[in-house]
Design an enzyme around this catalytic site. Structure first.
Site: not given
Ligand code: MTE
Ligand code: HPA
Ligand code: MOS
Length: 933
Positions: A198, A229, A311, A345, A442, A715
């Site tokens: 990814q 994922f 998160r 996440f 974030t 998500e």
């Protein structure tokens, strides 16, 4: 002729089903002389490597080389953030950790070679649970904090206080394509890698670091992934590094591919969490204060565990305003696989905690959970506990009401209640839950993207961008965006495989933000190209450049649409005028920032909203459930690609459903993943699909400031599955009595559901033993099974003794006055009648009332006396005497009386087995006692 917004199929949909779509491993056949790699696996969760002799492997036919620490020209570490993942460790940190690699002409040769490597170890104690990590203070990081107001004080002042803990299980990614990398030396002596990653730029970085060469010498390409994922956000890196190292040493192409069982044993998963909380509520169900400690099981290395914890802490509010909150987060170090990014996440874990707490409160307050949820929703202009204003909070309410309407929630809730009244052994449950999910990385600096758009002289277009395709439809959406920007049919636009030599320094395709980021970068490049073409076209069309329009592959003037030029003709003219027909685009998300030290900022560009209604049916004999119906309303802004978005919503929901109800990761006492295969790890499949599955998008939902008014969708839908968990809880509750909370860890496997039902039945049948205080039975249940009435009584007594003074006082006060004529439980009035207290002479009654009042005034609780077997005279005598006692003495005596009353009640159930009066509940209690005793 807009292309964006059309329900086009996934650009590779055909290839996915015909098998023509290629994945990394499919490319090995194109590399003559490719070598295959196999690891030497450590058989301990924690150990020192005391010796390693790889030479016997070389005696094995077709083994070409072995790889060890001394082969590393650069840094022998693939850890992305903290550099804490040695490729050739001297200390083994999790069961089956690779300690060396063998390269062979075939996979079998490499495997045979690996089996001959001689290793010795000195085993060390391993930490295998969060609790153990807490006990040993084994933390990678933390505690991190987010705070607002004085949460402790707010909880203490609350009318209802709840404390508890919840264990939340992890999740295996089970991407269909396992980890894979293929490396070779390029024509100029650098290294190229096909990687199922990814994050090609980070994979490039790690490869360069391990080889000790500049990043410019390394090219990483990702054609597509067969699912990721989050599991390939950083965890694709070590395999690419090993392949590159093998290539560097042997000068031959090397492929590393993990078969399923190895992938499951070696790679990180969704973080299991433990949450310990205290919450305070107003009587109307509004949350007043919340303190939470979150512990994540991060495994052996840091990986992405810090941002995952952040998160989780950010999403502790889900869609609810938390007026006073104090959350701390600890990242626990255990000797397990290194847990990593997984769709959501950390958000799902944080949200599950608050949803759990709200439902427990609702049941304790005997309010419908959806009412309690709604009363806590954010209102416009309120801010989160980290200081971000909740933009468009009204959408939560709108979605909530619309979905209740379209799903016929109220009618179905009533129908479920009717069904439940008729079915003692099978119950239906229904629940609606909201989702609010923050969009942006974030870590602010990740929120940037680049693109490189090339127009060829024939008017065909190549688009390069920093995002990767993992099945989520990013390339489809980007293709629509590029086609729209240039006014071309989609077929004219080709999306190129993601490569680090086309767009450098990219961010991972993650955080659901890939279209938001790369989409704008691509649109930016296209806009520049159009601006360059405008004067050329204007001159050809005889109009000012500003009037030039592109659509359907044609170029024309706004004022005169009759005269149209093919795009290719304008492009060719521009070429002859020596204009560059390629452009780079760039985007960075504006206005976001966050300061970890103060816990304040604006980490998210916006929030994605949604809600789901799920209805389930639960079998009381087996704990098995069935999803009857799911209704979803998701806010995707103006959908860029409705078919893709629908797929993301349905897939995300199902993956969440798997996490919450089916998929249970188990580790054995050696620290081995005990569920490392599809035979032991249960995934959702056709049979788990809801019988009715309605998905709709919020209308008139344009999101200003995001590409074409759209919203991220990758998500957020996963967390809609929390509605299924809550629906199951609702059904479990229906086996018991109102006012009793349903405690559940996650996932809700049939075993967990069954035992939760047993607990409800137990409390239903024995909750009355202590007057109006089912909590005694609820807590005592943990000591099951009970050998005898004595043991059961002792367990209940123990819970009262352990309770706070406040709870004990409440228990005493729950009892009626002796001789009271109203407000008594059935049991009390029966017992009192047995002692003749319902037949007192007026003078006696007056005396009893006077003494009762005096006693209550003095001690603050009613006079308690186990009346069974006593005559009314004895009772009055005792009362006269005890009114003269001291506070401490009487408190003790009163509790002892409570125990005696309970004892009599238990005996009345279990020792008059033939009594016709036995109610259904009591029969169940008996069955419980005998079946477990
Ligand atoms: N959908 C498919 N089919 N396959 C995947 O691997 N990954 C999910 C989600 N949807 C995934 C998926 C995760 S974890 C994220 S962060 C987003 O897609 C990433 O892609 P996006 O940013 O384009 O939404
Ligand atoms: N989400 C997903 N992936 C990430 C994040 C995030 O916030 N930060 C770093 N990787
Ligand atoms: Mo997704 S967990 O952000 O890759």
């Amino acid at each position: 002729m807009k292309v964006a917004g059309l329900p086009v199929p996934h650009e590779s949909a055909r290839g996915h089903v015909t098998g023509e779509a290629l994945y990394t491993d499919d490319l090995t056949g194109r590399f003559p002389q490719v070598l295959h790699a196999w690891p030497v696996l450590a058989p301990y969760a924690h150990a020192l490597v005391t010796s390693l002799d790889a030479t016997p492997a070389l005696g094995e036919p077709e083994v070409v080389a072995t790889l060890g620490g001394s082969d590393v020209p650069g840094e022998g570490n693939s850890g992305a953030n903290r550099h804490d993942e040695p490729l050739f460790p001297s200390e083994v940190m999790y069961h089956q950790q690779p300690v060396a690699w063998v390269l062979g002409e075939s996979l079998e040769a490499a495997q045979r070679g690996a089996a001959r490597v001689l290793m010795t170890y000195q085993p060390l104690p391993a930490i295998l649970s969060i609790e153990q990590a807490i006990a040993e203070q084994a933390f990678h990081s933390g505690p991190f904090h987010l705070r607002r107001g004085d949460a402790g004080a707010a909880v203490a002042e609350s009318a209802l206080r709840i404390e508890g803990e919840i264990h939340i299980g992890g999740q295996e990614h089970f991407y269909l394509e396992t980890q894979c990398a293929l490396a070779w030396l390029d024509e100029a002596g650098g290294v190229s890698v096909h990687s199922s990653t990814q994050h090609p730029s980070e994979t490039q970085d790690v490869v360069a670091r391990v080889l000790g060469i500049p990043r410019s010498q390394v090219t990483v390409e990702c054609l597509r992934m067969g699912g990721a994922f989050g599991g390939k956000e950083v965890q694709a890196n070590p395999w690419a590094a090993v392949a590159a190292l093998g290539t560097w040493k042997t000068r031959r192409p090397v492929c590393v591919r993990l078969p399923r069982v190895l992938d499951m044993a070696l790679t990180g998963k969704r973080h299991p969490f433990l949450a310990r909380f205290e919450a305070g509520f107003h009587e109307d169900g509004r949350l007043q204060g919340l303190t939470v400690s979150l512990y994540s099981d991060a495994g052996w290395s840091l990986d992405l565990s810090e941002p995952v914890m952040w998160r989780a802490m950010f999403h502790l509010d889900n869609a609810y305003y938390l007026p006073a909150v104090d959350v701390e987060g600890y990242v626990c170090r255990t000797h397990k696989t290194s847990q990593t990014a997984f769709r959501g996440f950390g958000g799902p874990q944080g949200m599950l905690v608050v949803e759990d707490i709200l439902d427990r409160a609702a049941r304790r307050l005997s309010l419908p959970p959806e009412v309690v949820r709604q009363r806590n929703f954010y209102r416009e202009s309120q801010t989160t506990h980290y200081g971000q204003r909740v933009k468009d909070a009204w959408r939560i309410q709108t979605i909530w009401h619309e979905l209740q309407e379209t799903s016929c929630f109220a009618e179905r809730r009533e129908a479920a209640a009717r069904f439940n009244a008729e079915h003692p052994h099978c119950k239906r449950g229904i629940a609606i839950t909201p989702v609010k999910f923050g969009i942006s990385f974030t870590a602010t600096f990740f929120n940037q993207a680049g693109a490189l758009v090339l127009i060829y002289r024939d008017g065909s277009v190549q688009v390069n961008h920093g995002g990767t395709e993992m099945g989520q439809g990013l390339h489809t959406k980007i293709r629509q965006i590029a086609a729209d920007s240039l006014g071309l049919p989609m077929e004219r636009v080709r999306i190129m495989p993601t490569r680090t030599d086309k767009v450098p320094n990219t961010s991972a395709s993650a955080a659901s933000a890939s279209t938001d980021l790369n989409g704008v970068a691509v649109a930016d490049a296209c806009a520049q190209l159009k601006a360059r073409l405008a004067p050329v076209a204007g001159a050809m069309l005889g109009c000012p450049p500003e009037a030039v329009r592109h659509c359907g592959g044609m170029v024309f003037s706004e004022g005169d649409q009759v005269q149209q030029l093919p795009f290719s003709q304008v492009v060719e003219a521009a070429y002859r005028q020596r204009l560059p027909l390629f452009a780079q685009g760039y985007y960075r998300t504006p206005g976001i920032h966050f300061d970890q030290k103060t816990g304040q900022g604006q980490p998210f560009h916006y929030y994605a909203y949604g809600a789901a209604v799920t209805e389930v049916e639960v079998d009381g004999f087996t704990g098995v459930h069935r999803i009857v119906r799911v209704d979803i309303l998701q806010d995707v802004g103006d959908s860029l690609s409705p078919v893709i978005d629908r797929g993301q919503v349905e897939g995300g929901f199902m993956q969440g459903l798997g996490w919450l109800t089916l998929e249970e990761l188990l580790w054995d006492e050696q620290g081995r993943v005990a569920t490392a295969g599809a035979s032991t790890y249960k995934l959702p499949s056709w049979s788990e699909l809801p019988e009715v599955f309605e998905v709709a998008f919020l209308e008139r939902a344009t999101e200003a400031g995001v590409i074409l008014g759209s919203k991220a969708v990758g998500e957020p839908p996963l967390m809609l599955a929390i509605s299924a968990r809550e629906a199951i809880r609702d059904a479990i509750g229906a086996f018991g009595s109102a006012g009793v909370q349903v405690e559940l860890d996650s996932p809700l496997t049939p075993e967990r559901i069954f035992w939760a039902i047993e607990r409800q039945r137990f409390v239903k049948s024995l909750g009355w033993i202590f007057e109006h205080s089912p909590w005694v039975a609820e807590r005592a249940w943990r000591a099951e099974p009970f050998e005898s009435v004595d043991a059961l009584h002792a367990a209940m007594k123990r819970q009262v003794e352990r309770a706070t003074r406040e709870e004990q006082l409440a228990l005493l006060r729950a009892h009626p006055d002796l001789g009271a004529r109203a407000g008594m439980s059935e049991a009390s009035s029966g017992e009192q009648a047995g002692a003749g207290l319902d037949r007192l002479a007026p003078a006696e009654f007056a005396r009893l009332q006077r003494l009762n009042a005096e006693y209550r005034e003095k001690f603050g609780f009613p006079f308690l006396f186990a009346v069974k077997g006593s005559a009314k005279h004895d009772i009055l005598k005792a009362l006269e005497q005890r009114v003269g006692g001291t506070q401490d003495e009487e408190f003790r005596v009163a509790l002892d009386q409570v125990y005696r009353i309970a004892r009599f009640r238990l005996e009345s159930i279990f020792e008059c087995s033939t009594s016709q009066a036995a109610t259904n509940g009591i029969t169940t209690a008996k069955a419980t006692l005998s079946s477990t005793g």
